[in-house]
Scaffold this motif. Structure first.
Motif, short mmCIF file in Angstrom:
data_model
loop_
_atom_site.label_atom_id
_atom_site.label_comp_id
_atom_site.label_asym_id
_atom_site.label_seq_id
_atom_site.Cartn_x
_atom_site.Cartn_y
_atom_site.Cartn_z
N GLN A 463 0.82 -1.21 0.00
CA GLN A 463 0.00 0.00 0.00
C GLN A 463 0.86 1.26 0.00
N LEU A 464 1.99 1.22 0.70
CA LEU A 464 2.87 2.38 0.73
C LEU A 464 3.45 2.66 -0.65
N LEU A 465 3.83 1.61 -1.35
CA LEU A 465 4.34 1.79 -2.71
C LEU A 465 3.27 2.38 -3.62
N ASP A 466 2.05 1.86 -3.53
CA ASP A 466 0.96 2.40 -4.35
C ASP A 466 0.68 3.86 -4.01
N ALA A 467 0.69 4.19 -2.71
CA ALA A 467 0.40 5.58 -2.30
C ALA A 467 1.49 6.52 -2.77
N ARG A 468 2.73 6.10 -2.70
CA ARG A 468 3.82 6.97 -3.15
C ARG A 468 3.76 7.18 -4.65
N LEU A 469 3.46 6.12 -5.39
CA LEU A 469 3.33 6.29 -6.84
C LEU A 469 2.16 7.22 -7.17
N ALA A 470 1.06 7.08 -6.44
CA ALA A 470 -0.07 7.97 -6.67
C ALA A 470 0.26 9.39 -6.27
N ALA A 471 1.05 9.56 -5.19
CA ALA A 471 1.42 10.91 -4.76
C ALA A 471 2.32 11.57 -5.78
N ILE A 472 3.22 10.78 -6.39
CA ILE A 472 4.07 11.36 -7.43
C ILE A 472 3.22 11.82 -8.61
N GLY A 473 2.26 11.02 -9.01
CA GLY A 473 1.40 11.42 -10.11
C GLY A 473 0.47 12.56 -9.76
N GLU A 474 0.13 12.68 -8.46
CA GLU A 474 -0.81 13.71 -8.06
C GLU A 474 -0.13 15.07 -7.90
N GLY A 475 0.98 15.11 -7.23
CA GLY A 475 1.62 16.39 -6.94
C GLY A 475 2.55 16.88 -8.01
N GLY A 476 2.94 16.03 -8.94
CA GLY A 476 3.88 16.46 -9.95
C GLY A 476 5.29 16.56 -9.39
N GLU A 477 6.19 16.99 -10.24
CA GLU A 477 7.59 17.13 -9.84
C GLU A 477 7.89 18.61 -9.63
N VAL A 478 8.07 18.98 -8.39
CA VAL A 478 8.36 20.36 -8.03
C VAL A 478 9.70 20.39 -7.32
N ARG A 479 10.66 21.10 -7.88
CA ARG A 479 11.98 21.17 -7.28
C ARG A 479 12.69 22.40 -7.80
N GLN A 480 13.68 22.83 -7.05
CA GLN A 480 14.46 23.99 -7.45
C GLN A 480 15.52 23.56 -8.45
N ILE A 481 15.63 24.32 -9.51
CA ILE A 481 16.60 23.99 -10.56
C ILE A 481 17.91 24.74 -10.32
N ASP A 482 17.84 26.06 -10.27
CA ASP A 482 19.03 26.89 -10.08
C ASP A 482 18.87 27.73 -8.83
N ASP A 483 19.93 27.79 -8.05
CA ASP A 483 19.95 28.67 -6.89
C ASP A 483 20.37 30.06 -7.32
N ALA A 484 19.83 31.06 -6.63
CA ALA A 484 20.25 32.43 -6.88
C ALA A 484 21.63 32.65 -6.27
N LEU A 485 22.56 33.12 -7.08
CA LEU A 485 23.93 33.36 -6.64
C LEU A 485 24.11 34.82 -6.24
N VAL A 486 25.03 35.05 -5.34
CA VAL A 486 25.31 36.42 -4.91
C VAL A 486 25.95 37.18 -6.07
N PRO A 487 25.30 38.23 -6.57
CA PRO A 487 25.88 38.95 -7.72
C PRO A 487 27.15 39.68 -7.34
N LYS A 488 28.13 39.66 -8.24
CA LYS A 488 29.38 40.35 -8.02
C LYS A 488 29.33 41.82 -8.46
N LYS A 489 28.48 42.11 -9.41
CA LYS A 489 28.38 43.48 -9.93
C LYS A 489 26.94 43.95 -9.81
N ALA A 490 26.80 45.26 -9.65
CA ALA A 490 25.47 45.85 -9.53
C ALA A 490 24.77 45.83 -10.89
N ALA A 491 23.48 45.55 -10.86
CA ALA A 491 22.70 45.59 -12.09
C ALA A 491 22.44 47.02 -12.54
#
Length: 601
Positions: A463-491
């Motif tokens: 049941q845990l395996l089924d629930a996790r697979l269903a949760a993956i399909g329900e919530g989608g894949e949400v994750r951070q791709i790139d972190d914001a880096l400290v800029p060296k120069k002013a914009a």
């Protein structure tokens, strides 16, 4: 058409007081050459405006506050399919979903973008980074590097607080605040508790304290959440310091992801967590049951009641058989020994006892007796029974026969001891068999508990395996791709773009000013402009013939009036006769100039 003109300056003409300035119908036509000449005449003004633009850009570079920009990207992939969407339920085909009714519904991507910029997310970021504090001086410092992040509750107007080093702490002054704060002793005010941040602090600094509503409004204006492409969103933030430019986007993404893991989780995710907790509980119970079964097996000595029962029953049967055989053999041997003792049976007859026949010692005695009997029989053929050798053989045979009786008695005692041991073993087996049902019952109960928990754990894992697979399909894949880096120069401001913008803007302003002055100025320069104003051909004669020209529309007639003694009126009139004869309107204007090509004044 009529007008009155007089020479002015270097050949330029301007209206006399009270005169009217009439423009012909074609005067609104723009001549590119005339514009170029006007720009050439006003190049000094354009250059001056460009220099002023560069100076303004330099002032911006020198004194304008710096702005740093940071951006983080996050993947907002949703696993929502068309069959589970509202359009699918309404029967709209998937290929028609983008148009029609689909355009009136917000996509999950737009919803997630709204959540990213919501007060729930940025409010948590503001509290965690202490963004209710705005640093006024020194510039370029993040608020949490001066004051520890705190949430200042309540509603109040913006208040400016000045911190000056005083001993081991800082003297704080502001509206309604006057006290000393140190790293070890925070200062309690009507706005909240002020605490210094750990680390090196400047000798003096100045901050502005905002209530939560103003802080969130200020933060919302500086945060930009946009869709960069596909299902990827960008969270950008502009700040006066580089640390905040990177920390705020990362904190927003982290707060959003935490919200997705807690508040915005679906039913399957909650189910997966519940089943996971149950799996852990059942695993602990199974381990305890297995340990209890092991301890019972070690304490009772029963590994498998069925197997132990079969072994004990078989062993008990063999013991009973041996005990019965021992009893029969013992009774028979006792009877033989009593007969031998009564004299009704010779000791040699004991050798015929089956157990003695299997004994090597008895067989050896019997062999010696047989040998002595053989020798005695051979001697009796030649001698009598009184012969000493025959008597000796007879005596030796009797001695051997007497040795058989002690062997029988010893064997009888051995049978008694063996019988006692067999009886003890039979008693033990009987006692074990008597307790076997209870042991089997206890073992079966403990084994059944272990088996039940194992099966329950296996079912929960499924049941845990089924629930996790269903949760993956329900919530989608949400994750951070790139972190914001400290800029060296002013914009902003950047040297090259700012200087280029100043130079270009100054030049454009100069060009517009020159053209505006040339268009709205009452002064007229050159024959072309004069012809445009009066609506008639114009030309220059020379610097030595200043004339006043009065033009009257009378069938091509011109009136030429000399203004001084040097004016050659007759010469001008003759010169005008040629153009007048070829012009259908007969209207001409003579523009006198001091130079062949007059410059604008």
């Amino acid at each position: 058409m009529s007008g009155t003109l007089v020479p002015s300056g270097r050949g330029a003409l301007e209206p006399l007081p009270g005169a009217t300035r009439t423009v012909a119908a074609g005067a609104d036509v723009v001549d590119v050459g005339e514009l170029v000449q006007g720009l050439r005449r006003g190049w000094r003004g354009i250059a001056l405006a460009a220099l002023l633009g560069v100076a303004a850009a330099g002032a911006v570079l020198a004194w304008a506050p710096r702005r740093y920009e940071g951006a983080a990207t996050v993947l907002l992939r949703s696993a929502q399919d068309a069959g589970g969407s509202l359009l699918g339920r309404l029967g709209v085909p998937a290929e028609l979903a983008p148009g029609g009714l689909g355009s009136a519904l917000k996509s999950p991507m737009e919803t997630e973008l709204e959540i990213l910029a919501s007060n729930s997310v940025i409010g948590r970021v503001s509290d965690s980074l202490g963004l209710q504090v705005r640093v006024l001086s020194p510039a370029g410092r993040a608020p949490w590097t001066l004051l520890a992040p705190r949430a200042y509750a309540g509603s109040f107007r913006k208040v400016k607080l000045t911190f000056e080093r005083e001993g081991a702490g800082y003297r704080v002054r502001g509206r309604g605040v006057d006290g000393v704060v140190s790293p070890a002793a925070p200062l309690t005010t009507s706005y909240g508790t002020l605490a210094l941040a750990p680390g090196a602090l400047p000798p003096a600094f100045e901050v502005q304290l905002l209530d939560r509503e103003d802080a969130l409004e200020r933060l919302r204006k500086r945060v930009g959440v946009d869709k960069t492409g596909g299902e990827v969103a960008s969270v950008a933030f502009a700040a006066p310091d580089s640390l905040s430019a990177a920390a705020v986007p990362n904190a927003i993404v982290e707060a959003y992801l935490q919200r997705r893991r807690t508040t915005d989780r679906g039913v399957n995710q909650h189910r997966a967590e519940f089943v996971s907790a149950q799996v852990d509980s059942v695993s602990r119970q199974l381990a305890a049951a297995e340990q209890a079964l092991r301890e019972y097996q070690e304490r009772s000595g029963v590994v498998d009641p069925k197997l132990v029962g079969e072994i004990d029953l078989e062993a008990a049967s063999k013991v009973r058989e041996l005990l019965a055989a021992n009893a029969v053999e013992g009774v028979a041997l006792d009877q033989l020994l009593r007969q031998v003792g009564a004299g009704s049976m010779s000791a040699r007859q004991l050798a015929a006892y089956p157990s003695f026949l299997r004994s090597g010692a008895v067989n050896e005695l019997l062999a010696q007796l047989a040998k002595l009997e053989t020798e005695r029989a051979e001697l009796l053929e030649r001698r009598t029974e009184a012969d000493p050798e025959v008597v000796a053989l007879t005596q030796r045979a009797s001695d051997l026969e007497r040795q058989l009786q002690p062997l029988g008695a010893a064997y009888a005692q051995s049978l008694e001891r063996q019988r006692a041991e067999l009886q003890s073993q039979a008693s033990r087996f009987e006692a074990s068999l008597e307790t076997l049902p209870a042991s089997a019952q206890e073992f079966a109960r403990r084994e059944r508990e272990v088996r039940r928990l194992a099966q329950t754990g296996l079912a929960l894992q499924t049941q845990l395996l089924d629930a996790r697979l269903a949760a993956i399909g329900e919530g989608g894949e949400v994750r951070q791709i790139d972190d914001a880096l400290v800029p060296k120069k002013a914009a902003f401001p950047r040297p090259v773009p700012t200087l280029a913008a100043g130079l270009g803007g100054g030049a454009v302003v100069g060009v517009l000013l020159v053209l505006g002055v040339a268009f709205f100025s009452p002064r007229v320069a050159g024959p072309t402009e004069a012809a445009r104003l009066v609506g008639a051909p114009a030309t220059t004669i020379g610097a030595a013939s200043p004339l006043f020209v009065a033009m009257v529309r009378r069938q091509g007639a011109f009136t030429v009036v000399p203004l001084d003694d040097a004016a050659a009126g007759e010469k001008v009139a003759r010169w005008l006769a040629g153009p007048a004869s070829t012009n259908g309107s007969g209207a001409h204007a003579a523009v006198l100039a001091a130079e062949p090509e007059p410059a604008a004044v």
